[in-house]
Every structure is written in structure tokens, then in C-alpha cells.
Enzyme design. Structure first.
Site, PDB file in Angstrom:
ATOM      1  N   ASP A 161       0.801  -1.227   0.000  1.00  0.00           N
ATOM      2  CA  ASP A 161       0.000   0.000   0.000  1.00  0.00           C
ATOM      3  C   ASP A 161       0.831   1.274   0.000  1.00  0.00           C
ATOM      4  O   ASP A 161       0.301   2.357  -0.256  1.00  0.00           O
ATOM      5  CB  ASP A 161      -0.923   0.027   1.231  1.00  0.00           C
ATOM      6  CG  ASP A 161      -2.030  -1.006   1.154  1.00  0.00           C
ATOM      7  OD1 ASP A 161      -2.300  -1.487   0.040  1.00  0.00           O
ATOM      8  OD2 ASP A 161      -2.605  -1.349   2.197  1.00  0.00           O
ATOM      9  N   HIS A 191      -6.013  -9.943  -4.832  1.00  0.00           N
ATOM     10  CA  HIS A 191      -4.690 -10.362  -4.383  1.00  0.00           C
ATOM     11  C   HIS A 191      -3.696 -10.582  -5.521  1.00  0.00           C
ATOM     12  O   HIS A 191      -2.523 -10.879  -5.244  1.00  0.00           O
ATOM     13  CB  HIS A 191      -4.798 -11.628  -3.526  1.00  0.00           C
ATOM     14  CG  HIS A 191      -5.211 -11.324  -2.120  1.00  0.00           C
ATOM     15  ND1 HIS A 191      -6.500 -10.961  -1.795  1.00  0.00           N
ATOM     16  CD2 HIS A 191      -4.499 -11.283  -0.954  1.00  0.00           C
ATOM     17  CE1 HIS A 191      -6.570 -10.727  -0.488  1.00  0.00           C
ATOM     18  NE2 HIS A 191      -5.383 -10.918   0.039  1.00  0.00           N
ATOM     19  N   VAL A 192      -4.113 -10.428  -6.768  1.00  0.00           N
ATOM     20  CA  VAL A 192      -3.114 -10.481  -7.838  1.00  0.00           C
ATOM     21  C   VAL A 192      -2.125  -9.330  -7.678  1.00  0.00           C
ATOM     22  O   VAL A 192      -0.993  -9.390  -8.173  1.00  0.00           O
ATOM     23  CB  VAL A 192      -3.751 -10.415  -9.240  1.00  0.00           C
ATOM     24  CG1 VAL A 192      -4.688 -11.583  -9.468  1.00  0.00           C
ATOM     25  CG2 VAL A 192      -4.477  -9.095  -9.475  1.00  0.00           C
ATOM     26  N   ARG A 221      19.965  11.233 -33.889  1.00  0.00           N
ATOM     27  CA  ARG A 221      21.213  11.789 -33.381  1.00  0.00           C
ATOM     28  C   ARG A 221      21.789  12.672 -34.484  1.00  0.00           C
ATOM     29  O   ARG A 221      22.004  12.214 -35.601  1.00  0.00           O
ATOM     30  CB  ARG A 221      22.206  10.691 -33.012  1.00  0.00           C
ATOM     31  CG  ARG A 221      21.766   9.811 -31.853  1.00  0.00           C
ATOM     32  CD  ARG A 221      22.842   8.782 -31.535  1.00  0.00           C
ATOM     33  NE  ARG A 221      22.498   7.962 -30.386  1.00  0.00           N
ATOM     34  CZ  ARG A 221      21.849   6.811 -30.457  1.00  0.00           C
ATOM     35  NH1 ARG A 221      21.452   6.355 -31.628  1.00  0.00           N
ATOM     36  NH2 ARG A 221      21.578   6.117 -29.365  1.00  0.00           N
ATOM     37  N   GLU A 257      -9.857   0.943  -2.478  1.00  0.00           N
ATOM     38  CA  GLU A 257     -10.861   0.229  -1.676  1.00  0.00           C
ATOM     39  C   GLU A 257     -11.348   1.048  -0.483  1.00  0.00           C
ATOM     40  O   GLU A 257     -12.443   0.826   0.017  1.00  0.00           O
ATOM     41  CB  GLU A 257     -10.300  -1.107  -1.198  1.00  0.00           C
ATOM     42  CG  GLU A 257      -9.075  -0.999  -0.312  1.00  0.00           C
ATOM     43  CD  GLU A 257      -8.538  -2.357   0.122  1.00  0.00           C
ATOM     44  OE1 GLU A 257      -9.288  -3.338   0.035  1.00  0.00           O
ATOM     45  OE2 GLU A 257      -7.373  -2.427   0.540  1.00  0.00           O
ATOM     46  N   GLN A 316      16.437  -4.082 -24.756  1.00  0.00           N
ATOM     47  CA  GLN A 316      16.484  -3.237 -23.562  1.00  0.00           C
ATOM     48  C   GLN A 316      15.883  -1.847 -23.804  1.00  0.00           C
ATOM     49  O   GLN A 316      15.516  -1.154 -22.858  1.00  0.00           O
ATOM     50  CB  GLN A 316      17.933  -3.088 -23.083  1.00  0.00           C
ATOM     51  CG  GLN A 316      18.557  -4.397 -22.656  1.00  0.00           C
ATOM     52  CD  GLN A 316      20.076  -4.347 -22.680  1.00  0.00           C
ATOM     53  OE1 GLN A 316      20.706  -3.873 -21.744  1.00  0.00           O
ATOM     54  NE2 GLN A 316      20.672  -4.841 -23.751  1.00  0.00           N
TER      55      GLN A 316
END
Length: 743
Positions: free
Chosen positions: A155, A288-289, A463, A254, A655
Site C-alpha cells: 500500500d 490479491h493479484v 542523433r 478500496e 532493452q
């Protein structure tokens, strides 16, 4: 000062991704300091039960857990620990192993319970001696219990740390889910309401909304400021439909409530949207995922650093000193009084209970409030009406350098914030090449729709080394387009081009305009910032690939040499090595020597002789001109003989790809908003110099553009100041070879 004889580590409360990395760091740091360490299984329940629930740990015992979610040593509630008798038994069980220092990883309730146990410790030992259950000499040898704590909570609801262990991973899960929902919602022109965790803290709801381009978020700290908020929500959604939005998505924490304390639930928002739009609205409760899945790179490294410092703090603490909370503040690992942090955390909940929302927002900190105000701007269906008294500027946005995830996020935020401030926003295609060629177009509110989550660079990038002809052509474009300010989002080549414009002002008066550069490069090699946009995404990409590589080697005795990008910066190598558990990390900052290679070969062969089945070496692409990745592969393969074989993996441009991570989206948005504000101020009153923006000690800071050359190493494309290299000693401790398991 007496050091503790033995350290115990436990996880308690709700599980959080990163707890395993923290346990691993505690164990390996304690062993490196010559202190015995025990894992207390099943939290406080294991402490009360004792026996096999308290086990000595070796380095090999925490191998292979770095990436795993949850906690391998378990967590459980304990009613017995809440009683005096239970805590007395827990003290006896700890002293049976000589444990007089604890590292507790959990939420505010777990940390509060641990502090009560610490404060009662002398009395508990006295009672045990009186009952004949503890030898008086043993009690005298352990008169105090030292305590440090880390916050494991998705949280992000604890005072004393900017990020709690697990929050970043949870944000990854939420963002991935909302990105997927956006796709189906747009396909059907449908509305979705997503409920996320956060009973007393709206961090996950607010940041996931900011990171995904959601239409609104309801959080506990800042309820709708009007009674008729339902009509306002309906009006906002209808306005979005009119301008062409194909999907509507509302995020609900929630614990969200209205001004009168009445819950704002996902079902309630669903009903309001269906009534206002007359169309289907679906609800998704992520549940809960949000806690599960592999741990993000940020959480692995945060937990590792916190675990390392938690042990160091235990060794430093005097016997009578108050316990410390180990966390991260302004991108620095810090320690602060544990109970002060707990009390201030409870204060937020108390303010919410009393409906004192301004006070709750104040305690959340300035960046939380700033993010909320930014969200209010970005979710609008159209810009705010212009204010006649405010000047209207023409601001151009461009990318430069290699592509970096988050470039689009930054451009979107810059364009929408600029439009909302009443300015004309111009998009430059193909970076400085497009500026040279006059490839400039005006952007409106919807021009950047959907860019928040999109990888690559929608404006294009390049560039370009600026010579006399290019500078003259750019000056003509600036004059023709009446550009009042330039926002460059990119890497080192973009900084160099911007500096060239700065130095050409005397020759080309049209170039006398403010310029702001924002860092967007996976190399993390530009000055004026500790972190660049795109770095976190690249790091997670590397970690994900290396996790797979390691899984492929489980069935064989194998060493992998993995090359990562970064040019002359070793940031990605060092941080990915920490996050993946590499035994060796080679960076350009240190280079590679023959002596080091000989030592590493001996260390690898010895480890494999002692039963190790997997080796991992991370090498930055420019770590050394001679000792290349193929060279390392051949060397280790030859010297490994029959002990192990070797494979090389050059990860390459994967990446630079992929959708930006939540961290990169949030920081890109934050930097862009501040960058536009700085640019406007500089253009209006000319009181500010052109600058490079960045994150310094967790804050957005601006450094004069003219200082850029002085901030770079001579003949090296990296900054003179690299504070992140302070992680090297921690990485070395984590990679220390484990002794062979005893029979």
C-alpha cells in the site's frame, strides 16, 4: 560497544514482493560481518513456538529466492504473541539460540508488536530467571534486545519511507492489468471501473491512474470536493466521449469515501456511469493479484539495500538506543525512529477517520499532492479556458538520441500541461533533424491520446551533430515558427545539440530562446540527474530476461555471461547484477584487469567444486575494449573444464523496447510538468537560464545548460558524479561465494 551475538530475521503481516530479497540481504550481510543469523519461520508465531521454527541460515539457504514473490520463511498471525506469556516464551526461544537482535519486515502492526516486545525484554528475562526457566548468567549477557524494521506493504502507507517494499511490484501488476483493460474498453467503446487495494492510502490508485491515463481516481485522502460529485463524474465522461475518447476508465481505492465519509465503491461508480452514459460499464476488482508475481527490479534492489543497512544499523545501535526504521527518502537509504514513523502513520488514519482530509494530504507529502493535481489536469477532456492576463507562448517539444521507454509519456504530459496553461504546443518530428528541416506541427489535446503507455518515440528521434549549416537552418525554423521555448526529451546527444544552440546565440539571434532538456536514456549517462527516464524499464527488461536464462540453466552446471547496454555507464550492469544475483559485475567505471579475471576464474571454479550449479556474470557493453564478452566466454569455458560449461547472451536492443514501467511513466510525467513550468517562467521573464532537469536526491532540480560540459568526464561520455556507484559494496557482499553446505 558490544555487538549482538546472533541476529534473527522474520517477516510478518501481509506478504509483499521483495520480502525474500530483504531476508537474503540480511542473512548475507550478517554472515559477511561475522555474526550468526537465524530465520524465524511463520513470523511471531514461529518465535513463540520455537523449535524448528528458528533455524540457522547460511548463504546457500537464501540462494534462488531473490526474484520470488511472497516470503519463503512464511508469515502468520499469532494470538499468543499478543499475550505477556507468549512474549515471555518468545524471549526464551530466542535466547536458546543467543539471539538478542531482530530485523522485522512487516507493516505498522508488526513493527508496533516488535517494539513492545523490545521494551518488555528486560522484564521478560527477569521473569524467566525467577521461574527457573533461564540461567541468570545468560540473562545478564543479553540485557537488551536491539531492533530494526523494514516496511513490507504494497500500500505504500508508512511514514518514514518514500516507498515500502512491495509497492512498486504491486503497481506493475495494476498497470499491466489496466493497460490490458484499456485495449478491450477501446475496442467496444466501453467503460471500466477498477478497484485496487488501499484501505487508508490512495497511493496505488493515484499512481496507477497517472501511469495508465485513467479518466479519474478516487482516493481516501482527497474525496470529491462537492456533494453532487456523481453528476460531475457523468459530465466528465460524456465530455470525453464527445472529443473522441473510445474508453473510460475509473480507478477506485478500496478505502475511497465521499466528503461525508460514505464509501465510494466500484459498484457505486459503475451504477453512476451506466446511468450517465446509458452504456455498459464493467467492474474489475484486482484483489490479491496485486501482491503476487515476480518481484520488480526496483523492489529487489530496494529490499537488498534496506536489508544490508538494517544489519549495519543493528551492529551500530547502542544497547539502550531506540529501534530504527530502515527506508528510502529522496533516493537515499535512511534510518529514522521506528515508533515516530508508526505514530505518524496512525495519524493519517486518524485524520481520515475524522474526515480531516487536508491534514491527511499534508502528511502524505508534497509529491503526493503534486501528483494528484497533475492527474486533475491530465484527465480533463479539454484544456482549461485561457486566462487573458497570462501570456500565450509557442513551445516546441522534440526527442533526441536513442529511443527510451517513457519518451512518449513525457511528451504527452508536456503537451497537455502546456495547453492547459494556455500555450500553443508544437511537435517536432525526428528530433533536431526535423527542427532543421522545418518538420513542425501544432498539437492539440487528443494528438497525444494513448501515449502514456506507449514505448518508442511517436515524434521520432535522431542523433545529429550540429554544424554551421544545421545551426543556421534551425535558427530559420525557430524564427518562421515563432518558437518561444524548446523542450528536448532525450539523451546525451540531445544535450550536446541543445548546448550547441546555446553557444550559437551570438551568431544566430533567433536561437536566444530558453531550452530545457529532460533526461530520457536507458544508459543513465547524462549529467544533472541521478535517474533517467527509461532506465527502470530497461532494468526490468534485463531482469526478466536473466530470470529466464537462469531458469534454463537449473538442470545443468552452467555459467552465463550476459552483456547489457549502457555505453560508458555501468548503471544497468551494476543494478541488474544486484537484482539478479550475479556473482561478478563488470563496469566501465572500474574496467577489467587480468588480475581480476584470474581471481574470478578461481572463485568460479571453487564455487562449482563446492556444489554450485549456476553462475552469472553481468558485463556492461563498454566495460573493456580487450576483454569483450566473447573473450570472457572463451576464458571461462576453457578454465571451467569439466566443472561447468559457459554460455553468452548479448541482450541488445530489447532493452530499449517495450512499454514503459510505472516508475518511468510517473517520473516522466513529473519531470515534464516541472520542465514546462520552468520553460514558461524562463520565456516570460528571462530570469532563468536554459537548463537540464533531473531527479536529484528524489527531487526535481534544474542545472544550467551551460554547465553540462563541465559535468562530463573529459573524453568519456558519462558524468563526473555517479552517486549510484555507492551500491558496489552492497553488490559485492550479496555476491560473496557461499561456503559449501556442511554434511
Amino acid at each position: 560497544m558490544n555487538r549482538p551475538d546472533s541476529i534473527g530475521v522474520l517477516t510478518s503481516g501481509g506478504d509483499a514482493p521483495g520480502m525474500n530479497a530483504a531476508v537474503r540481504a540480511v542473512v548475507r550481510t550478517a554472515l559477511a560481518e561475522g555474526v550468526d543469523v537465524y530465520a524465524i519461520y511463520e513470523g511471531f508465531r514461529g518465535m513463540v513456538e520455537g523449535g524448528d521454527a528458528i533455524r540457522p541460515m547460511g548463504s546457500h539457504d537464501v540462494g534462488g529466492i531473490l526474484h520470488r514473490g511472497g516470503t519463503v520463511i512464511g508469515t502468520a498471525r499469532s494470538d499468543r504473541f499478543r499475550t505477556r506469556d507468549g512474549r515471555r516464551q518468545a524471549a526464551a526461544n530466542l535466547l536458546a539460540h543467543g539471539i538478542d537482535a531482530l530485523v522485522v519486515i512487516g507493516g505498522d502492526g508488526s513493527l508496533t508488536g516488535a517494539n513492545l516486545f523490545r521494551s518488555e525484554w528486560p522484564e521478560l528475562l527477569e521473569e524467566l530467571v525467577e521461574a527457573g526457566e533461564l540461567d541468570a548468567d545468560v540473562a545478564a549477557a543479553h540485557p537488551h534486545l536491539r531492533l530494526t524494521g523494514m516496511v513490507g506493504s504494497i500500500d505504500n502507507d508508512m511514514f518514514g519511507t518514500d516507498m515500502t517494499i512491495g509497492a512498486d511490484t504491486a503497481l506493475h501488476r495494476i498497470t499491466e492489468a489496466i493497460d490490458a483493460i484499456h485495449a478491450t474498453a477501446a475496442s467496444h467503446q466501453r467503460s471500466f471501473v477498477v478497484e485496487v487495494m488501499g484501505r487508508n492510502c490512495g497511493y496505488l490508485a493515484l499512481m496507477s491512474a497517472l501511469a495508465t491515463g485513467a479518466n479519474w481516481a478516487f482516493i481516501p485522502e482527497n474525496p470529491p470536493q462537492i456533494d453532487d460529485w456523481e453528476a460531475s463524474l457523468q459530465s466528465m465522461v460524456r465530455a470525453g466521449r464527445r472529443i473522441g475518447r473510445r474508453s473510460n476508465l475509473v480507478v477506485v481505492a478500496e478505502g475511497a469515501r465521499d466528503l461525508h465519509g460514505e464509501p465510494i465503491t466500484a459498484d457505486r461508480v459503475q451504477k453512476i456511469l451506466e446511468e450517465g452514459l446509458g452504456e455498459d460499464t464493467r467492474v474489475t476488482i484486482l484483489g490479491h493479484v496485486q501482491r503476487g508475481g515476480a518481484t520488480s527490479a526496483f523492489d529487489r534492489n530496494l529490499s537488498t539495500q534496506c536489508g544490508y543497512h538494517a544489519v549495519q544499523e543493528l551492529l551500530r545501535l547502542g544497547p539502550d538506543e531506540e529501534p530504527k526504521l530502515i527506508g528510502i527518502r529522496r533516493n537515499r537509504i535512511t534510518s529514522s525512529p521506528l515508533m515516530e514513523a508508526v505514530e505518524r502513520t496512525h495519524a493519517v488514519a486518524d485524520h481520515l477517520q475524522r474526515q480531516e482530509y487536508d491534514e491527511a494530504m499534508l502528511l502524505r507529502g508534497g509529491s503526493f499532492a503534486e501528483s494528484f493535481e497533475t492527474l486533475r489536469t491530465l484527465v480533463r477532456a479539454q484544456p482549461s479556458p485561457p486566462i487573458d492576463s497570462e501570456p500565450s507562448l509557442r513551445l516546441a517539444v522534440l526527442h533526441a538520441g536513442g529511443p527510451a521507454p517513457g519518451m512518449n509519456t513525457a511528451a504527452r504530459a508536456a503537451v497537455r500541461v502546456g495547453l492547459d496553461r494556455g500555450h500553443t504546443m508544437l511537435g517536432v518530428q525526428r528530433g533536431f533533424k526535423g527542427l532543421r528541416d522545418g518538420d513542425v506541427a501544432q498539437l492539440d489535446w487528443m494528438s497525444v491520446s494513448g501515449w502514456v503507455s506507449r514505448g518508442g518515440a511517436e515524434l521520432g528521434t535522431s542523433r545529429l551533430v550540429l554544424g554551421a549549416d544545421e545551426l543556421a537552418a534551425i535558427a530559420r525554423t525557430v524564427e518562421e515558427q515563432r518558437i518561444d521555448g524548446l523542450l528536448m526529451i532525450g539523451g546525451l546527444s540531445g544535450y550536446e545539440a541543445a548546448h550547441a544552440l546555446l553557444t550559437a546565440r551570438d551568431e544566430h539571434p533567433a536561437l536566444d530562446l530558453p531550452i530545457v532538456c529532460l533526461p530520457a536514456t536507458i544508459n543513465n549517462d547524462v549529467p544533472g540527474t541521478e535517474l533517467s527516464i527509461g532506465v527502470d524499464t530497461a532494468l526490468n527488461s534485463i531482469v526478466s530476461d536473466v530470470d529466464k536464462i537462469k531458469q534454463s540453466a537449473v538442470a545443468s552446471r552452467r555459467c552465463f555471461v550476459v552483456e547489457v547496454m549502457g555505453k560508458s555507464s555501468g548503471y544497468l550492469a551494476l543494478t541488474s547484477g544486484m537484482a539478479t544475483g550475479a556473482e561478478r559485475i563488470y563496469t566501465p567505471e572500474e574496467g577489467i584487469t587480468l588480475d581480476a579475471l584470474q581471481d574470478h576464474v578461481r572463485g568460479l571454479t571453487e564455487s562449482f567444486r563446492n556444489g554450485q550449479s549456476l553462475g552469472l556474470v553481468i558485463r556492461a557493453e563498454e566495460a573493456d575494449e580487450v576483454y569483450t564478452t566473447p573473450f570472457l566466454w572463451a576464458l571461462f569455458e576453457k578454465e571451467g573444464g569439466n566443472l561447468f560449461d559457459v554460455r553468452q547472451a548479448i541482450l541488445g536492443h530489447v532493452q530499449t523496447g517495450g512499454n514503459p514501467s510505472p516508475f518511468d511513466r510517473i517520473q516522466a510525467t513529473r519531470l515534464a510538468v516541472r520542465g514546462v513550468d520552468y520553460l514558461v517562467e524562463a520565456a516570460v521573464d528571462r530570469g532563468l537560464a536554459s537548463a537540464v532537469g533531473g531527479l536529484v536526491a528524489g527531487k526535481v532540480a534544474f542545472t544550467p545548460l551551460q554547465e553540462v560540459p563541465a559535468l562530463l568526464r573529459e573524453r568519456e561520455e558519462r558524468p563526473t558524479d555517479v552517486p549510484w556507484f555507492s551500491l558496489r559494496p552492497i553488490a559485492d557482499v550479496m555476491a560473496r561465494p557461499a561456503p559449501p553446505p556442511t554434511a
